[in-house]
Every structure is written in structure tokens, then in C-alpha cells.
Design a protein around this motif. Sequence first.
Motif, PDB file in Angstrom:
ATOM      1  N   PRO A  83      -8.266   4.599   0.011  1.00 28.45           N
ATOM      2  CA  PRO A  83      -8.816   3.776   1.005  1.00 28.45           C
ATOM      3  C   PRO A  83      -8.117   2.296   1.035  1.00 28.45           C
ATOM      4  O   PRO A  83      -7.574   1.806  -0.217  1.00 28.45           O
ATOM      5  N   ILE A  84      -8.402   1.638   1.894  1.00 27.75           N
ATOM      6  CA  ILE A  84      -7.730   0.441   2.002  1.00 27.75           C
ATOM      7  C   ILE A  84      -8.651  -0.748   1.428  1.00 27.75           C
ATOM      8  O   ILE A  84      -9.587  -0.822   1.708  1.00 27.75           O
ATOM      9  N   ARG A  85      -7.998  -1.531   0.547  1.00 23.10           N
ATOM     10  CA  ARG A  85      -8.827  -2.455  -0.341  1.00 23.10           C
ATOM     11  C   ARG A  85      -7.846  -3.748  -0.356  1.00 23.10           C
ATOM     12  O   ARG A  85      -6.594  -3.673  -0.403  1.00 23.10           O
ATOM     13  N   ASP A  86      -8.748  -4.911  -0.778  1.00 25.61           N
ATOM     14  CA  ASP A  86      -8.069  -5.943  -1.025  1.00 25.61           C
ATOM     15  C   ASP A  86      -7.277  -5.694  -2.244  1.00 25.61           C
ATOM     16  O   ASP A  86      -7.594  -5.197  -2.903  1.00 25.61           O
ATOM     17  N   GLY A  87      -6.227  -6.623  -2.289  1.00 27.17           N
ATOM     18  CA  GLY A  87      -5.647  -6.549  -3.799  1.00 27.17           C
ATOM     19  C   GLY A  87      -4.054  -7.088  -3.585  1.00 27.17           C
ATOM     20  O   GLY A  87      -3.577  -7.198  -2.485  1.00 27.17           O
ATOM     21  N   ARG A  88      -3.403  -6.848  -4.526  1.00 28.50           N
ATOM     22  CA  ARG A  88      -1.812  -7.088  -4.524  1.00 28.50           C
ATOM     23  C   ARG A  88      -1.216  -6.089  -3.634  1.00 28.50           C
ATOM     24  O   ARG A  88      -1.539  -4.959  -3.280  1.00 28.50           O
ATOM     25  N   PHE A  89      -0.152  -6.840  -3.045  1.00 27.25           N
ATOM     26  CA  PHE A  89       0.656  -6.064  -1.897  1.00 27.25           C
ATOM     27  C   PHE A  89       1.950  -6.825  -1.922  1.00 27.25           C
ATOM     28  O   PHE A  89       2.158  -7.519  -2.440  1.00 27.25           O
ATOM     29  N   PHE A  90       2.900  -5.708  -1.385  1.00 27.27           N
ATOM     30  CA  PHE A  90       4.314  -6.391  -1.335  1.00 27.27           C
ATOM     31  C   PHE A  90       4.778  -6.327   0.110  1.00 27.27           C
ATOM     32  O   PHE A  90       4.466  -5.448   0.879  1.00 27.27           O
ATOM     33  N   SER A  91       5.697  -7.274   0.773  1.00 24.64           N
ATOM     34  CA  SER A  91       6.164  -7.233   1.912  1.00 24.64           C
ATOM     35  C   SER A  91       7.549  -7.878   2.074  1.00 24.64           C
ATOM     36  O   SER A  91       8.172  -8.379   0.710  1.00 24.64           O
ATOM     37  N   ARG A  92       7.870  -8.148   3.123  1.00 23.57           N
ATOM     38  CA  ARG A  92       9.230  -8.740   3.164  1.00 23.57           C
ATOM     39  C   ARG A  92       9.615  -9.752   2.433  1.00 23.57           C
ATOM     40  O   ARG A  92       8.921 -10.724   2.558  1.00 23.57           O
ATOM     41  N   GLY A  93      10.854  -9.898   1.813  1.00 24.02           N
ATOM     42  CA  GLY A  93      10.993 -10.912   1.079  1.00 24.02           C
ATOM     43  C   GLY A  93      11.079 -10.813  -0.520  1.00 24.02           C
ATOM     44  O   GLY A  93      11.436 -11.535  -1.466  1.00 24.02           O
ATOM     45  N   THR A  96      -1.208   2.356   0.316  1.00 22.28           N
ATOM     46  CA  THR A  96      -0.130   2.715   0.778  1.00 22.28           C
ATOM     47  C   THR A  96       0.821   3.410  -0.562  1.00 22.28           C
ATOM     48  O   THR A  96       1.151   4.488  -0.530  1.00 22.28           O
ATOM     49  N   ILE A  97       0.837   2.617  -1.703  1.00 20.11           N
ATOM     50  CA  ILE A  97       1.696   2.841  -2.700  1.00 20.11           C
ATOM     51  C   ILE A  97       0.769   4.045  -3.434  1.00 20.11           C
ATOM     52  O   ILE A  97       1.284   5.222  -3.996  1.00 20.11           O
ATOM     53  N   THR A  98      -0.623   4.248  -3.440  1.00 24.62           N
ATOM     54  CA  THR A  98      -1.318   5.208  -4.149  1.00 24.62           C
ATOM     55  C   THR A  98      -1.180   6.428  -3.442  1.00 24.62           C
ATOM     56  O   THR A  98      -0.835   7.489  -4.013  1.00 24.62           O
ATOM     57  N   THR A  99      -1.133   6.373  -1.919  1.00 23.33           N
ATOM     58  CA  THR A  99      -0.942   7.579  -1.215  1.00 23.33           C
ATOM     59  C   THR A  99       0.473   8.303  -1.439  1.00 23.33           C
ATOM     60  O   THR A  99       0.441   9.455  -1.499  1.00 23.33           O
ATOM     61  N   LEU A 100       1.399   7.477  -1.614  1.00 21.75           N
ATOM     62  CA  LEU A 100       3.053   7.835  -1.646  1.00 21.75           C
ATOM     63  C   LEU A 100       2.990   8.471  -3.309  1.00 21.75           C
ATOM     64  O   LEU A 100       3.290   9.658  -3.351  1.00 21.75           O
ATOM     65  N   ARG A 101       2.394   7.666  -4.010  1.00 20.74           N
ATOM     66  CA  ARG A 101       2.312   8.423  -5.402  1.00 20.74           C
ATOM     67  C   ARG A 101       1.433   9.737  -5.610  1.00 20.74           C
ATOM     68  O   ARG A 101       1.999  10.725  -6.113  1.00 20.74           O
ATOM     69  N   ASP A 102       0.328   9.737  -4.751  1.00 25.27           N
ATOM     70  CA  ASP A 102      -0.411  11.284  -4.676  1.00 25.27           C
ATOM     71  C   ASP A 102       0.405  12.327  -3.927  1.00 25.27           C
ATOM     72  O   ASP A 102       0.375  13.735  -4.483  1.00 25.27           O
ATOM     73  N   LEU A 103       1.179  12.247  -2.951  1.00 22.33           N
ATOM     74  CA  LEU A 103       1.870  12.968  -2.232  1.00 22.33           C
ATOM     75  C   LEU A 103       2.886  13.615  -3.181  1.00 22.33           C
ATOM     76  O   LEU A 103       3.209  14.623  -3.092  1.00 22.33           O
ATOM     77  N   ILE A 104       3.749  12.675  -3.907  1.00 23.15           N
ATOM     78  CA  ILE A 104       4.751  13.205  -4.817  1.00 23.15           C
ATOM     79  C   ILE A 104       4.173  13.978  -5.972  1.00 23.15           C
ATOM     80  O   ILE A 104       4.552  14.835  -6.216  1.00 23.15           O
ATOM     81  N   ALA A 105       2.857  13.563  -6.394  1.00 21.61           N
ATOM     82  CA  ALA A 105       2.367  14.137  -7.455  1.00 21.61           C
ATOM     83  C   ALA A 105       1.884  15.754  -7.038  1.00 21.61           C
ATOM     84  O   ALA A 105       1.850  16.564  -7.922  1.00 21.61           O
TER      85      ALA A 105
END
Length: 256
Positions: free
Chosen positions: A176-186, A240-249
Motif C-alpha cells: 500500500p502507498i503510505r506517507d513516510g520516507r522516500f528517495f528521489s533524484r539527488g 515501491t521498496i517493499t514491493t521490490l523486496r517482496d518480489l525478490i523474496a
Amino acid sequence: MSASLSPESSAAAKVFPSPNHGERKGGQRPNMLILHYTGMPDAGEALQWLCNPISQVSAHYFVFEDGRVIQMVPETRRAWHAGVSSWDGETDINSSSIGIEIANPGHPGGLPPFPDAQIDSVTALAGDIVARWKIPATRVLGHSDVAPGRKLDPGEAFPWQRLHETGIGHWVPPAPIRDGRFFSRGDEGMPIEALQAMLAMYGYSQKITGVFDKDTEKVVTAFQRHFRPERVDGVADASTITTLRDLIARRPQSAA
């Protein structure tokens, strides 16, 4: 391939040959399936373009909006559908893949939905190809996965989950998309290095630099377009990061 020949897949109705193909380099067997949209307003014009020697493009199969499927290039031949692309260290995707073109105007035409009859046919065709060539689930991909930033197809409106539910491709429910820490360009640092390493581990052409640069943004966007389509913005948020982690797992054992 002569028009008088029968298609190799039982999902296809007939052969409509394209001259645009060659030898698979190094005698490779297909081990990937790449899905595309045509990105043109008219399916007939798109088909003619894929069969025009001037275009220098083709695919193995073409799926109309009404579900009709035709074969254009023999599966053992190298169709010209992926262009400059890369996945899991491979850079000649055309030599290692089978390509399916799906008639849809795509982003240029406002991303109209794919009709049910069309997706039913894509599912039948893809399932047949994957079974016969023993293509791993993690190697059923979109053009945008193997060419991040350069290509957008088949787009975030493509129903990857529906294919997965019939045993085609790899998928997990997006976090689910929630508020919180994120990473972006730079952004820079160890979290960016970890993100890049995960993207590369899954198969994307991603250098591990520790810097969230333009190329990283393109890969994150491509990942979202396929696996977290609700928001495609190139920002590596927790979803995004959690979905990627779950795909790998949850990768199938053979793909690990």
C-alpha cells in the motif's frame, strides 16, 4: 515463413509473415517473453509497419483488440522487437526472447484499457509459449523493463496480475502507498546503494553507485510501471521498496 504454413502456437489463427528477422546469435534458444503495445491508433497500420522491410521492426506474434492472433516471425528466428535493451546482464534481448505486439494506442493514445478478449488471447498465447520453451516466470517482462526510460510499453494499464493468476509471470500484491520516507533524484548514500543493488538483483540494468541519478529514476519508474502501477513517478517510496523486496523474496526457486 510462408503464409501457407500453420502457426506454431495453437492460440494463433494464421501466419502473416514479416521479412524483418534474422538468426539468433550464438544459437540461443528463447528464454524470455517480452510484451509490447503497438503505440499506434490503428491496429492494421501497426501490423503493416511490422511487416514493412523499411521499418526494420517486427515481433513473433500480433494480438488484435478483438483477440485475433497472428504469427509474423518463426519462434526460432530473431525478431526485431526489443532494440537496445538489457536484462540480468544480457544485452541482446532479441536473440534470447520471443516478442508479442499487442494492438493498443498506448501512452500516445491516452492509455485506453486492453479489452478482455484481447487479454484472454494474450494469456493463452503467452501460456503456450512459456510452457513450450520453459520460460521462467521472472523472465516474462515488458519492453519498459528491458529498456527503462526509452520504452514505456505495455504500460501501467496492462493487467500483469491477471496473467499471473493464470500462472504467467511473477507478481506480488503491491504494498500500500503510505506517507513516510522516500528517495528521489539527488539523494545519496547507503540506502540508495541498497535500492540499486535490489533492482540489479532482480534483473534491471542498474549500476550500483549510491547516487539516485537520472538513470536510477528511469529504472524505478520502469519497475513501478510493471509492479506498482498505482503511482508511476520514479520516487522510491516505502511501497515501491517493499514491493521490490517482496518480489525478490518470493522469486521461484529456479530464478534465484
